[in-house]
Design a protein around this motif. Structure first.
Motif, short mmCIF file in Angstrom:
data_model
loop_
_atom_site.label_atom_id
_atom_site.label_comp_id
_atom_site.label_asym_id
_atom_site.label_seq_id
_atom_site.Cartn_x
_atom_site.Cartn_y
_atom_site.Cartn_z
N HIS A 326 0.84 -1.19 0.00
CA HIS A 326 0.00 0.00 0.00
C HIS A 326 0.88 1.25 0.00
CE1 HIS A 326 -3.57 -2.40 0.55
NE2 HIS A 326 -3.03 -3.00 1.60
N PRO A 327 0.41 2.35 -0.56
CA PRO A 327 1.22 3.58 -0.60
C PRO A 327 1.68 3.99 0.80
CG PRO A 327 -0.71 3.81 -2.00
CD PRO A 327 -0.89 2.52 -1.25
N GLY A 328 2.96 4.20 0.94
CA GLY A 328 3.51 4.62 2.22
C GLY A 328 3.91 3.49 3.14
N ALA A 329 3.55 2.24 2.80
CA ALA A 329 3.89 1.10 3.65
C ALA A 329 5.37 0.76 3.53
CB ALA A 329 3.04 -0.10 3.27
N LYS A 330 5.95 0.35 4.64
CA LYS A 330 7.37 -0.01 4.66
C LYS A 330 7.51 -1.51 4.39
CE LYS A 330 8.83 3.63 7.85
NZ LYS A 330 9.50 3.93 9.15
N ALA A 331 8.43 -1.87 3.52
CA ALA A 331 8.65 -3.28 3.20
C ALA A 331 9.42 -3.97 4.31
CB ALA A 331 9.40 -3.40 1.87
N THR A 332 9.09 -5.24 4.53
CA THR A 332 9.82 -6.06 5.48
C THR A 332 10.75 -6.98 4.73
OG1 THR A 332 8.18 -7.85 5.49
CG2 THR A 332 7.80 -6.00 6.99
N LEU A 333 11.40 -7.91 5.46
CA LEU A 333 12.33 -8.82 4.84
C LEU A 333 11.66 -9.69 3.78
CD1 LEU A 333 15.13 -10.25 4.79
CD2 LEU A 333 14.27 -11.73 6.62
N PHE A 334 10.36 -10.00 4.01
CA PHE A 334 9.65 -10.90 3.12
C PHE A 334 8.95 -10.18 1.98
CE2 PHE A 334 9.04 -12.29 7.61
CZ PHE A 334 10.11 -13.15 7.64
N ASP A 335 8.84 -8.88 2.06
CA ASP A 335 8.10 -8.12 1.05
C ASP A 335 9.03 -7.79 -0.11
OD1 ASP A 335 5.99 -8.25 2.78
OD2 ASP A 335 6.43 -6.31 3.69
N THR A 336 9.29 -8.79 -0.94
CA THR A 336 10.18 -8.62 -2.08
C THR A 336 9.39 -8.34 -3.34
OG1 THR A 336 10.14 -10.98 -2.56
CG2 THR A 336 11.82 -10.21 -1.01
N ASP A 337 10.08 -7.85 -4.35
CA ASP A 337 9.47 -7.60 -5.65
C ASP A 337 8.31 -6.61 -5.54
OD1 ASP A 337 9.36 -7.94 -8.40
OD2 ASP A 337 7.91 -9.58 -8.28
N GLY A 338 8.33 -5.75 -4.52
CA GLY A 338 7.28 -4.74 -4.37
C GLY A 338 5.96 -5.28 -3.88
N ASN A 339 5.94 -6.51 -3.33
CA ASN A 339 4.70 -7.12 -2.87
C ASN A 339 4.74 -7.38 -1.38
OD1 ASN A 339 3.32 -7.37 -5.41
ND2 ASN A 339 4.77 -8.99 -5.94
N ARG A 340 3.58 -7.24 -0.73
CA ARG A 340 3.43 -7.61 0.67
C ARG A 340 2.95 -9.05 0.74
NH1 ARG A 340 2.51 -4.66 5.13
NH2 ARG A 340 4.58 -3.92 4.49
N VAL A 341 3.64 -9.88 1.51
CA VAL A 341 3.28 -11.30 1.66
C VAL A 341 2.67 -11.52 3.03
CG1 VAL A 341 4.13 -13.67 1.66
CG2 VAL A 341 5.11 -12.00 0.08
N THR A 342 1.46 -12.04 3.08
CA THR A 342 0.78 -12.37 4.33
C THR A 342 0.38 -13.84 4.30
OG1 THR A 342 -1.33 -11.64 3.39
CG2 THR A 342 -0.08 -10.03 4.69
N ALA A 343 -0.02 -14.37 5.45
CA ALA A 343 -0.34 -15.79 5.53
C ALA A 343 -1.55 -16.01 6.42
CB ALA A 343 0.86 -16.57 6.07
N PHE A 344 -2.23 -17.15 6.20
CA PHE A 344 -3.30 -17.57 7.11
C PHE A 344 -3.32 -19.09 7.17
CE2 PHE A 344 -5.38 -17.57 2.98
CZ PHE A 344 -6.28 -18.62 3.03
N LEU A 345 -3.84 -19.60 8.28
CA LEU A 345 -3.95 -21.03 8.52
C LEU A 345 -5.41 -21.44 8.44
CD1 LEU A 345 -1.67 -21.31 11.71
CD2 LEU A 345 -0.97 -21.54 9.32
N THR A 346 -5.66 -22.65 7.97
CA THR A 346 -7.02 -23.17 7.93
C THR A 346 -6.99 -24.68 7.91
OG1 THR A 346 -9.16 -23.06 6.79
CG2 THR A 346 -7.19 -23.16 5.41
N ASN A 347 -8.09 -25.27 8.38
CA ASN A 347 -8.30 -26.71 8.28
C ASN A 347 -9.57 -27.02 7.51
OD1 ASN A 347 -10.19 -25.85 10.11
ND2 ASN A 347 -9.85 -27.51 11.58
N SER A 348 -10.00 -26.07 6.70
CA SER A 348 -11.25 -26.19 5.96
C SER A 348 -11.20 -27.38 5.00
CB SER A 348 -11.52 -24.91 5.17
OG SER A 348 -12.63 -25.06 4.30
N PRO A 349 -12.32 -28.10 4.84
CA PRO A 349 -12.35 -29.22 3.89
C PRO A 349 -12.33 -28.77 2.44
CG PRO A 349 -14.53 -28.88 4.84
CD PRO A 349 -13.59 -27.97 5.58
N ARG A 350 -12.43 -27.48 2.18
CA ARG A 350 -12.35 -26.98 0.82
C ARG A 350 -10.89 -26.62 0.50
NH1 ARG A 350 -17.56 -23.30 -0.62
NH2 ARG A 350 -16.57 -23.52 -2.64
#
Length: 478
Positions: A326-350
């Motif tokens: 997002h505009p003004g956001a600071k990149a972290t170690l994982f935010d490479t190539d100009g992208n923010r990487v986030t994660a989520f966990l699930t046990n959904s059957p889908r």
């Protein structure tokens, strides 16, 4: 001579004894409470909180406070806005009577908590059953479960109150944990299942608090979520949280109940090789918008085979999402190539990656419910007593849910008001002016013929009368 031109007409103001009503639109909620048999439900559960010969019964006191909060009131004394219209709202208890009622709640907190929980569950079961094909309990399946959002928030106070404490943001107050039901954008704005008031220094990532508020929320669900032996159909429920709910203790508790989960996850420290793998978007697939359309600048992927999850419930998978910073956001170690990487966990059957990601990101809707809850009383706790403030939070939750049930059970499907939040209901409908007239016929409430939402008011009143007749003749059973 200077003649000024006014922007608006300048009219002289006079007092009158005519039966004018400034919140005539609230008649929709009063009719809905009557149809739900609210008075008798409260009499069965809260009669010990008023003298046996009291004129103002528990149902009238609680109903009046809920109406005041729904209309925008911020403290118990704001019921004076309803007291000036006895023709529409009936006799309203004095401030002293309400104060004594809240004082008895403070002396018997367990009795009030149990009575309020069973009352709201009964009302919810009745409202959901009246929703017909939109009944969230009947729509819930393992593939499309009922979603329960759990999130903590902060309520700042400007004076010392019982159990208030400093917050991590440097403020002072409380940190309530809130559980909310999200049954889709097309069936209303969702509702609040439980509010657990906590001191301000309690952490948002407390597994104990998550389990406690979840137990309160599950106890609010209708019988459709339980078998004949009282066992929960956990596969019909999905709990959705931010990263504060990703603790192993809480997720193992959900798995023991058979409940699905979708929770944000803080990525661990990754190796350089994995960061390079993130840049290779050929392994990813396009993410979806809230409307189900593909995005060309966001990607998702199942990373369960790349990121090892230790001591999490069996079947837990991890998904990654990459999107532009997002505009003004600071990149972290994982935010490479100009992208923010986030994660989520699930046990959904889908296993549709893009669908699971879009469903998890819809968790943002719970922020709107929390904002609405704060503007309906939770944001300004009026009492010193912690127990009294918890009861006030419960009343705020009830006022929000009353409008949610109206949208679900009374409002026709697809109506534009189905997505209104409470603030818009106040401006468009509840604040509508009216006049009470009487003569040879019974008293009647007159509203402006050209009021923008006059048709909506009449439609809601008619549908409430039809629902009342169906409940009265046993055609709808909770």
């Amino acid at each position: 001579m200077n003649h000024s031109t006014h922007i608006f007409p300048a009219l002289p103001t006079q007092r009158t004894s005519q039966a004018l009503v400034s919140h005539a639109g609230l008649s929709v909620l009063t009719s809905f409470l009557n149809a739900l048999d609210f008075r008798q439900l409260c009499e069965d559960r809260f009669s010990q909180f008023v003298p046996a010969t009291a004129t103002h019964r528990p149902g009238k006191i609680l109903g009046t406070l809920a109406l005041s909060l729904a209309a925008g009131g911020e403290q118990a004394a704001d019921i004076d806005q309803l007291r000036v219209a006895p023709g529409l709202f009936g006799p309203i208890a004095s401030d002293a009577t309400v104060s004594r009622f809240m004082g008895r709640i403070k002396d018997q907190p367990e009795a009030f908590e149990y009575g309020f929980a069973t009352m709201t569950r009964s009302l919810r079961s009745k409202a959901w059953a009246a929703a017909g094909s939109r009944n969230p309990a009947r729509l819930a399946t393992s593939a499309n479960p009922l979603i329960i959002d759990i999130d903590a928030s902060l309520v700042h106070v400007h004076s010392d109150k019982e159990n208030s404490a400093g917050t991590y943001k440097g403020g002072y107050g409380f940190s309530p944990m809130i559980a909310m039901a999200d049954y889709g954008k097309t069936n209303g704005t969702g509702e609040v299942l439980a509010v657990q008031l906590r001191p301000g220094n309690r952490g948002a990532n407390s597994a104990k608090s998550h389990i406690e508020v979840l137990n309160q929320a599950l106890a609010q669900l209708p019988d459709d979520f339980y078998d004949e032996h009282g066992n929960l159909h956990g596969e019909k429920i999905l709990v959705r949280t931010d990263s504060a709910g990703s603790s192993r203790e809480f997720l193992h508790h959900l798995q023991s109940l058979g409940i699905q989960f979708s929770t944000s996850y803080s990525l661990p420290v990754l190796k350089e090789r994995f960061i390079r793998w993130i840049d290779e978007k050929k392994y990813w697939e396009p993410a979806l918008t809230a409307g189900g359309e593909q995005r060309d600048d966001a990607w998702v992927i199942d990373a369960s085979k790349v990121i090892e999850l230790n001591d999490y419930p069996p079947g837990t998978r991890i998904y990654l999402r990459a999107e532009p910073l997002h505009p003004g956001a600071k990149a972290t170690l994982f935010d490479t190539d100009g992208n923010r990487v986030t994660a989520f966990l699930t046990n959904s059957p889908r296993f549709n990656v893009a669908f699971l990601d879009a469903r998890h990101r819809a968790r943002g809707r719970c922020e709107n419910r929390i904002k609405t809850l704060k503007s309906t009383g939770l944001g300004k706790l009026p009492y010193w007593s912690f127990t009294a403030n918890q009861a006030w939070a419960d009343l705020a939750m009830f006022a929000v849910n009353l409008v949610s049930w109206l949208q679900l059970a009374v409002l026709p499907g697809g109506h534009e008001a189905g997505c209104w939040d409470l603030k818009r209901w106040r401006y468009r409908l509840f604040s509508m002016a009216g006049k009470i007239v009487s003569g040879g016929r019974p008293r009647r409430l007159l509203i402006p013929k050209n009021a923008p939402e006059a048709q909506l008011l009449f439609q809601l009143q008619q549908n409430i009368r039809l629902l009342f007749q169906r409940w009265r003749h046993g055609e709808l059973a909770a």
